[in-house]
Design an enzyme around this catalytic site. Structure first.
Site, PDB file in Angstrom:
ATOM      1  N   ARG A   1      41.535  49.323  27.922  1.00 23.90           N
ATOM      2  CA  ARG A   1      42.359  49.925  28.988  1.00 23.90           C
ATOM      3  C   ARG A   1      43.734  50.340  28.449  1.00 23.90           C
ATOM      4  NH1 ARG A   1      40.592  48.107  34.122  1.00 23.90           N
ATOM      5  NH2 ARG A   1      38.338  47.892  34.069  1.00 23.90           N
TER       6      ARG A   1
ATOM      7  N   CYS B   1      43.387  38.171  45.864  1.00 26.13           N
ATOM      8  CA  CYS B   1      42.139  37.467  45.530  1.00 26.13           C
ATOM      9  C   CYS B   1      42.322  36.831  44.159  1.00 26.13           C
ATOM     10  CB  CYS B   1      40.947  38.444  45.565  1.00 26.13           C
ATOM     11  SG  CYS B   1      40.737  39.411  44.060  1.00 26.13           S
TER      12      CYS B   1
ATOM     13  N   CYS C   1      42.235  48.076  48.104  1.00 27.91           N
ATOM     14  CA  CYS C   1      41.408  47.303  47.168  1.00 27.91           C
ATOM     15  C   CYS C   1      40.191  46.719  47.891  1.00 27.91           C
ATOM     16  CB  CYS C   1      42.211  46.172  46.539  1.00 27.91           C
ATOM     17  SG  CYS C   1      41.185  45.208  45.421  1.00 27.91           S
TER      18      CYS C   1
ATOM     19  N   CYS D   1      45.354  40.382  39.440  1.00 31.71           N
ATOM     20  CA  CYS D   1      45.982  41.655  39.045  1.00 31.71           C
ATOM     21  C   CYS D   1      47.509  41.585  39.040  1.00 31.71           C
ATOM     22  CB  CYS D   1      45.517  42.770  39.969  1.00 31.71           C
ATOM     23  SG  CYS D   1      43.736  42.977  39.973  1.00 31.71           S
TER      24      CYS D   1
ATOM     25  N   LYS E   1      35.596  45.092  30.800  1.00 36.00           N
ATOM     26  CA  LYS E   1      36.902  45.675  30.448  1.00 36.00           C
ATOM     27  C   LYS E   1      37.553  44.927  29.292  1.00 36.00           C
ATOM     28  CE  LYS E   1      38.665  44.706  34.597  1.00 36.00           C
ATOM     29  NZ  LYS E   1      39.542  44.350  35.720  1.00 36.00           N
TER      30      LYS E   1
ATOM     31  N   ARG F   1      44.051  56.429  37.937  1.00 35.74           N
ATOM     32  CA  ARG F   1      45.016  55.671  37.124  1.00 35.74           C
ATOM     33  C   ARG F   1      45.212  56.401  35.795  1.00 35.74           C
ATOM     34  NH1 ARG F   1      42.890  49.784  36.223  1.00 35.74           N
ATOM     35  NH2 ARG F   1      43.495  49.488  38.381  1.00 35.74           N
TER      36      ARG F   1
ATOM     37  N   LYS G   1      41.548  44.453  27.349  1.00 38.70           N
ATOM     38  CA  LYS G   1      42.976  44.777  27.478  1.00 38.70           C
ATOM     39  C   LYS G   1      43.747  44.357  26.235  1.00 38.70           C
ATOM     40  CE  LYS G   1      42.905  44.497  32.471  1.00 38.70           C
ATOM     41  NZ  LYS G   1      43.417  43.830  33.677  1.00 38.70           N
TER      42      LYS G   1
ATOM     43  N   CYS H   1      50.020  42.302  43.678  1.00 35.14           N
ATOM     44  CA  CYS H   1      48.980  43.321  43.435  1.00 35.14           C
ATOM     45  C   CYS H   1      48.870  44.231  44.647  1.00 35.14           C
ATOM     46  CB  CYS H   1      47.655  42.640  43.166  1.00 35.14           C
ATOM     47  SG  CYS H   1      46.933  41.925  44.655  1.00 35.14           S
TER      48      CYS H   1
HETATM   49 FE1  SRM Z   1      43.131  44.561  38.450  1.00 34.29          FE
HETATM   50  C1  SRM Z   1      40.001  44.881  39.694  1.00 34.29           C
HETATM   51  C2  SRM Z   1      44.307  46.740  40.686  1.00 34.29           C
HETATM   52  C3  SRM Z   1      46.032  44.685  36.740  1.00 34.29           C
HETATM   53  C4  SRM Z   1      42.272  41.683  36.803  1.00 34.29           C
HETATM   54  N1  SRM Z   1      42.278  45.664  39.895  1.00 34.29           N
HETATM   55  C5  SRM Z   1      40.957  45.692  40.236  1.00 34.29           C
HETATM   56  C6  SRM Z   1      40.667  46.804  41.237  1.00 34.29           C
HETATM   57  C7  SRM Z   1      40.303  48.021  40.475  1.00 34.29           C
HETATM   58  C8  SRM Z   1      39.632  46.466  42.323  1.00 34.29           C
HETATM   59  C9  SRM Z   1      38.223  46.883  42.076  1.00 34.29           C
HETATM   60  O1  SRM Z   1      37.626  46.520  41.037  1.00 34.29           O
HETATM   61  O2  SRM Z   1      37.677  47.547  42.956  1.00 34.29           O
HETATM   62  C10 SRM Z   1      42.065  46.922  41.893  1.00 34.29           C
HETATM   63  C11 SRM Z   1      42.391  48.266  42.519  1.00 34.29           C
HETATM   64  C12 SRM Z   1      43.351  48.094  43.653  1.00 34.29           C
HETATM   65  C13 SRM Z   1      43.909  49.357  44.139  1.00 34.29           C
HETATM   66  O3  SRM Z   1      43.656  49.695  45.308  1.00 34.29           O
HETATM   67  O4  SRM Z   1      44.628  50.026  43.422  1.00 34.29           O
HETATM   68  C14 SRM Z   1      42.958  46.445  40.763  1.00 34.29           C
HETATM   69  N2  SRM Z   1      44.797  45.625  38.617  1.00 34.29           N
HETATM   70  C15 SRM Z   1      45.135  46.416  39.659  1.00 34.29           C
HETATM   71  C16 SRM Z   1      46.574  46.881  39.565  1.00 34.29           C
HETATM   72  C17 SRM Z   1      46.795  48.281  40.105  1.00 34.29           C
HETATM   73  C18 SRM Z   1      47.461  45.858  40.289  1.00 34.29           C
HETATM   74  C19 SRM Z   1      48.871  46.317  40.584  1.00 34.29           C
HETATM   75  O5  SRM Z   1      49.245  46.197  41.748  1.00 34.29           O
HETATM   76  O6  SRM Z   1      49.590  46.733  39.687  1.00 34.29           O
HETATM   77  C20 SRM Z   1      46.798  46.718  38.058  1.00 34.29           C
HETATM   78  C21 SRM Z   1      46.423  47.938  37.276  1.00 34.29           C
HETATM   79  C22 SRM Z   1      46.662  47.743  35.818  1.00 34.29           C
HETATM   80  C23 SRM Z   1      46.434  48.975  35.000  1.00 34.29           C
HETATM   81  O7  SRM Z   1      47.275  49.856  35.059  1.00 34.29           O
HETATM   82  O8  SRM Z   1      45.426  49.018  34.281  1.00 34.29           O
HETATM   83  C24 SRM Z   1      45.814  45.594  37.746  1.00 34.29           C
HETATM   84  N3  SRM Z   1      43.972  43.438  36.964  1.00 34.29           N
HETATM   85  C25 SRM Z   1      45.238  43.592  36.488  1.00 34.29           C
HETATM   86  C26 SRM Z   1      45.617  42.434  35.742  1.00 34.29           C
HETATM   87  C27 SRM Z   1      46.995  42.191  35.116  1.00 34.29           C
HETATM   88  C28 SRM Z   1      47.135  42.753  33.740  1.00 34.29           C
HETATM   89  O9  SRM Z   1      46.188  43.263  33.155  1.00 34.29           O
HETATM   90  O10 SRM Z   1      48.246  42.633  33.221  1.00 34.29           O
HETATM   91  C29 SRM Z   1      44.549  41.559  35.769  1.00 34.29           C
HETATM   92  C30 SRM Z   1      44.512  40.129  35.160  1.00 34.29           C
HETATM   93  C31 SRM Z   1      44.276  40.174  33.699  1.00 34.29           C
HETATM   94  C32 SRM Z   1      42.811  40.278  33.410  1.00 34.29           C
HETATM   95  O11 SRM Z   1      42.330  41.378  33.237  1.00 34.29           O
HETATM   96  O12 SRM Z   1      42.145  39.234  33.387  1.00 34.29           O
HETATM   97  C33 SRM Z   1      43.510  42.212  36.535  1.00 34.29           C
HETATM   98  N4  SRM Z   1      41.416  43.509  38.234  1.00 34.29           N
HETATM   99  C34 SRM Z   1      41.293  42.326  37.560  1.00 34.29           C
HETATM  100  C35 SRM Z   1      39.961  41.809  37.770  1.00 34.29           C
HETATM  101  C36 SRM Z   1      39.398  40.493  37.174  1.00 34.29           C
HETATM  102  C37 SRM Z   1      38.722  40.798  35.891  1.00 34.29           C
HETATM  103  C38 SRM Z   1      38.074  39.628  35.237  1.00 34.29           C
HETATM  104  O13 SRM Z   1      37.305  39.862  34.319  1.00 34.29           O
HETATM  105  O14 SRM Z   1      38.306  38.494  35.581  1.00 34.29           O
HETATM  106  C39 SRM Z   1      39.303  42.739  38.612  1.00 34.29           C
HETATM  107  C40 SRM Z   1      37.868  42.655  39.138  1.00 34.29           C
HETATM  108  C41 SRM Z   1      36.869  43.176  38.187  1.00 34.29           C
HETATM  109  O15 SRM Z   1      37.149  43.678  37.110  1.00 34.29           O
HETATM  110  O16 SRM Z   1      35.707  43.051  38.557  1.00 34.29           O
HETATM  111  C42 SRM Z   1      40.249  43.777  38.894  1.00 34.29           C
HETATM  112 FE1  SF4 Z   2      42.494  43.650  44.509  1.00 33.17          FE
HETATM  113 FE2  SF4 Z   2      42.261  41.088  43.910  1.00 33.17          FE
HETATM  114 FE3  SF4 Z   2      43.265  42.778  42.140  1.00 33.17          FE
HETATM  115 FE4  SF4 Z   2      44.680  42.160  44.240  1.00 33.17          FE
HETATM  116  S1  SF4 Z   2      44.033  40.717  42.644  1.00 33.17           S
HETATM  117  S2  SF4 Z   2      44.343  44.247  43.466  1.00 33.17           S
HETATM  118  S3  SF4 Z   2      43.139  41.907  45.792  1.00 33.17           S
HETATM  119  S4  SF4 Z   2      41.204  42.805  42.869  1.00 33.17           S
END
Ligand code: SRM
Ligand code: SF4
Length: 581
Positions: free
Chosen positions: A144, A500, A461, A504, A208, A75, A210, A455
């Site tokens: 991030r 899930c 994922c 995301c 993390k 990324r 943001k 997502c």
């Molecule tokens: Fe996310 C984890 C993809 C935006 C909350 N996110 C992941 C992971 C890395 C899975 C992992 O930990 O193994 C996913 C990788 C999937 C893949 O195959 O690419 C993933 N997140 C994404 C992306 C690519 C979704 C998309 O389709 O665009 C986004 C990448 C953003 C970036 O460029 O940095 C993405 N993730 C978000 C957002 C939305 C936002 O930030 O605007 C959220 C919700 C906001 C937040 O952070 O609360 C988000 N991602 C999470 C979480 C939950 C974190 C938490 O503390 O609650 C995880 C799981 C974790 O961190 O353990 C996670």
């Molecule tokens: Fe993966 Fe859950 Fe984030 Fe979707 S919402 S990319 S299933 S960690």
């Protein structure tokens, strides 16, 4: 037991990592596996990468007695989401050489490549480096990618906010040079003294973090979901400062009541850029020092704030800043969606926002807008079931980049803006957009589709319980006839899906949100507002497609009958939930 004795295993990995180096170099040299060592899997995130495997092929690999098909997702760090045409050409080539070929625009305004084999990580990073691009801190327990309103019509204020995003990103970069040491093979003498990091120390953050910047009236960055949310305050056409909010985050865990989605709480207003940077910095140091390092499920800033209470939290930040927040100032959000099509900015330059369904840039047979007869989710993701209309989006964008007459900007709604086009070059770019079917695709997509976000989920994922971006296009196709039936086809309803509860695709603050519970099953949430200032509420548990469609049919039917003038679906369903509970 003291909190220190009770640290989560990741804490130990960070502090003993020698500046995030761990044994990554050794892991890369191990040819017996496509994976890296377990501890390194945590550290590699700080370098902007995740180890993944192809989940579609797990069974096949196991039946052949092979290890899972491991690969890496990289990324980029792109504060404010911007690439020159030259960088896009470079990215296009790198994607083709080393990844699945698909360029993925994320919900945080940056780019990911998937499917990169271990042996290809270094060449990929080195190729990015030649394009002056890096992936430092794009993941991991650090700040991030900093997001920023990308709507071009907001310029010149947009430019100022965009520059602030870059400054915040720099301010919050880890000091370690491990990235260059490991991936670029720089002849660095590792000087641990020079790498001393007053912000992150050797423990980094508990989790993390943001940061997002919104320039009203547009909330296209969904600012309140960030740990730190900056809202530009505009008076007499100038940004006079920022309201600062903290504690947003959307992730939760099914069955764990202690976890929840939360929108950021406003701390107050600060006027100068110097103060904004100081406040951001100290919000982070307070989180570093007070955040939960025992239970990673409860370690985001939102839980720290709720544990301390907002007043105590603010007081601690103000003490460290050496100044107080002023009372928050007035602002007004009008929309969260992207402005599709052409927009001219104050300098007379043109911007074309392209609808990129769920940020997937590839040349493909498009099936997403065609109704698939078969009902199962599985069938919906099989390309042979869908129309063979060819949509060469990736080729078209490359062609645009090759003219050298446009830049590329990304939006938090996973879209792309062909930007900064001079009046004299507009016709040429327009012709390419037409020739490759890009403008047609953007113009013809329904309002619901253009307001959809999903997502990644399967197949990469590791946390996915259900499909995301591979299924929502088909579900939208099946919802569209309901919108036709109720005369709502032009209605801008925000619909989002995540595989899930991590959020995301930001489903917890959509008007219609789907949260994956099991393969083919989702919780249905309603009642979020259109502007991203109110979270939605779970309405139905663990339902499949038939019940989703039946429920939406009912809700949309009641909506058209009972809505008040100008009432959005989100506001109506919020009211409906209050009445019916
Ligand atoms: Fe996310 C984890 C993809 C935006 C909350 N996110 C992941 C992971 C890395 C899975 C992992 O930990 O193994 C996913 C990788 C999937 C893949 O195959 O690419 C993933 N997140 C994404 C992306 C690519 C979704 C998309 O389709 O665009 C986004 C990448 C953003 C970036 O460029 O940095 C993405 N993730 C978000 C957002 C939305 C936002 O930030 O605007 C959220 C919700 C906001 C937040 O952070 O609360 C988000 N991602 C999470 C979480 C939950 C974190 C938490 O503390 O609650 C995880 C799981 C974790 O961190 O353990 C996670
Ligand atoms: Fe993966 Fe859950 Fe984030 Fe979707 S919402 S990319 S299933 S960690």
């Amino acid at each position: 037991m003291s909190a220190k004795d009770n640290l989560s295993p990741v804490e130990k990995i960070k502090t003993s990592s020698n500046g995030l180096r761990g044994t990554l170099k050794e892991s890369l040299l191990d040819n017996f596996t496509g994976a890296i060592r377990e501890d390194d899997q945590n550290l590699i995130k700080f370098h902007g990468m995740y180890q993944q495997d192809d989940r579609d092929r797990r069974e096949e690999r196991v039946s052949k007695k092979l290890e899972w098909l491991y690969s890496f997702m990289i990324r980029l760090r792109l504060p404010g989401g911007f690439l020159t045409s030259e960088q896009w050409i470079g990215l296009n080539e790198i994607a083709g050489n080393y990844s699945t070929g698909t360029i993925k625009i994320t919900t945080r305004q940056t780019i990911q490549l998937h499917g990169i084999l271990k042996s290809h990580i270094k060449p990929t990073i080195q190729s990015f480096n030649l394009q002056h691009l890096d992936s430092i801190a794009a993941c991991g327990d650090v700040n991030r990618n900093v997001t920023c309103t990308s709507n071009p019509s907001e310029s010149p204020l947009h430019q100022e906010a965009y520059e602030l995003a870059g400054k915040i990103s720099e301010l919050c970069l880890p000091k370690t040079k491990a990235y260059y040491d490991i991936w670029i093979d720089d002849e660095l003498v590792v000087d641990r003294k020079a790498e001393e990091d007053p912000l992150y120390q050797d423990r980094y953050l508990p989790r993390k973090l943001k940061i997002g910047i919104a320039v009203p009236p547009n909330n296209d960055v969904d600012v309140f979901i960030n740990d730190i949310a900056l809202i530009a305050i505009i008076e007499n056409d100038q940004i006079v400062g920022y309201n600062i909010a903290a504690g947003g985050g959307l992730g939760s865990t099914h069955g764990n009541e202690a976890t929840y989605a939360r929108l950021a709480s406003v701390l107050g207003f600060v006027d100068t850029e110097e103060k904004v940077l100081k406040a951001v910095y100290e919000i982070i140091t307070v989180q570093r020092d007070f955040g939960n390092r025992s239970d990673r499920k409860l370690s985001r800033l939102k839980y720290t704030i709720d544990k301390l209470g907002i007043e105590q939290y603010r007081a601690e930040v103000e003490k460290r800043c050496g100044f107080s927040f002023e009372p928050a100032r007035e602002y007004h959000f009008e929309q969260r969606k992207d402005r599709y099509g052409w927009v001219k900015n104050h300098e007379g330059k043109w911007f074309y926002t392209i609808f990129v369904e769920h940020g997937r840039v590839l040349d493909e047979a498009v099936g997403s807008q065609i109704l698939v007869e078969n009902d199962s989710v599985d069938s919906a993701i099989q390309t042979d079931e869908v129309s063979q209309n060819y949509y060469p989006l990736k080729s078209g964008l490359l062609k645009i980049a090759e003219t050298g007459k446009a830049n590329f900007r990304f939006t938090c709604n996973q879209n792309l803006i062909v930007s900064d086009v001079h009046e004299n070059d507009k016709a040429e770019i327009e012709q390419i957009l037409k020739e490759y079917g890009i403008s047609d695709y953007t113009e013809k997509a329904s309002a619901l589709r253009k307001n959809s976000v999903a997502c990644v989920a399967f197949n990469t994922c590791s946390l996915a319980l259900a499909e995301g971006q591979r299924y929502l296009p088909t579900l939208v196709t099946r919802i569209e006839p309901l919108l036709e039936k109720y005369g709502l086809f032009e209605e801008d309803i925000t619909i989002r899906m995540t595989g899930c509860p991590n959020g995301c695709g930001r489903s917890p603050n959509a008007e219609i949100g789907f949260v994956g519970t099991a393969y083919g099953k989702y919780n249905l949430h309603i009642g979020g507002d259109r502007l991203g200032t109110r979270l939605n509420t779970k309405y139905k548990d663990n339902i499949g497609e038939d019940e989703i469609l039946k429920t939406l049919d009912e809700l949309l039917g009641i909506y058209v009958q009972k809505r008040e003038a100008e009432e959005t679906f989100g506001d109506f369903s919020y009211r409906y939930l209050q009445i019916t509970k």
